[in-house]
Design an enzyme around this catalytic site. Structure first.
Site, PDB file in Angstrom:
ATOM      1  CB  ILE A   1     -32.889  10.206  40.716  1.00 52.40           C
ATOM      2  CG1 ILE A   1     -31.935   9.624  39.675  1.00 52.40           C
ATOM      3  CG2 ILE A   1     -34.220  10.590  40.074  1.00 52.40           C
ATOM      4  CD1 ILE A   1     -32.375   8.299  39.097  1.00 52.40           C
ATOM      5  CG  ASP A   2     -32.810  15.592  43.876  1.00 53.58           C
ATOM      6  OD1 ASP A   2     -32.342  14.811  44.721  1.00 53.58           O
ATOM      7  OD2 ASP A   2     -32.179  16.562  43.421  1.00 53.58           O
TER       8      ASP A   2
END
Length: 183
Positions: free
Chosen positions: A5-6
């Site tokens: 997850i960025d």
């Protein structure tokens, strides 16, 4: 889990804080996400504040690394929507300061409905109510001074000015406040 997850979108009211009290673990979680290089945006459907006002709230809560550009509030979304449509008329605002500030930021002319906070509306007042042909949208959010005059004035423009748009800052019919539903 976090590796894939960025970017994180975090709600504000009731998720990060309640009233002006940070919820347990909020600061630690934000520090961890920043340390891991994650992008964090803060979202809210509360239109009473602008992005700048929300950034000030973060500062008051001693979270100093949040800028207005990190915040997406419904007042900003409404103003951005009108701006993206090359809106060139005036907006009638049924709402609070957050909407006003975002319209100013987007250089959108408006009629501030708060000037009608103390107005009454009878049939005779309504029948003499002027239609402003330059109003091309009614922007509606939470309005602590909401009254029948504002409702009538907004409805008049929505029904009498061709292509007048209704822009709602959220679809909530009520807000839960201290265990009660506030319409």
């Amino acid at each position: 889990f976090l590796d894939g997850i960025d970017t994180f979108l975090l709600d504000c009211d009731g998720v990060l804080w309640h009233a002006y009290d940070m919820l347990p673990g909020t600061r630690e979680t934000l520090r961890l996400l920043r340390r891991l290089g994650k992008r964090v945006f803060f979202v809210t459907n509360n239109s009473t504040k602008s992005r700048k006002q929300y950034a000030e709230t973060f500062q008051k809560l001693n979270i100093t690394d949040v800028s207005p550009e990190d915040i997406i509030c419904s007042s900003f979304a409404a103003a951005s929507y009108l701006h993206s449509m090359n809106f060139s008329k005036k907006a009638y605002v049924v709402g609070e300061e957050g909407i006003i500030q975002e319209l100013v930021e987007h250089e959108i002319s408006f009629v501030d409905g708060r000037q009608h906070n103390d107005e009454r509306c009878t049939a005779s007042i309504f029948s003499g109510m002027p239609v402003d042909p330059d109003i091309g949208a009614v922007v509606v959010g939470y309005d602590s001074g909401f009254n029948y005059y504002k409702l009538a004035y907004a409805a008049l423009h929505l029904t009498q000015v061709p292509n007048c748009a209704l822009v709602a800052t959220n679809l909530d019919s009520a807000d839960l406040v201290d265990g009660r539903l506030l319409p």
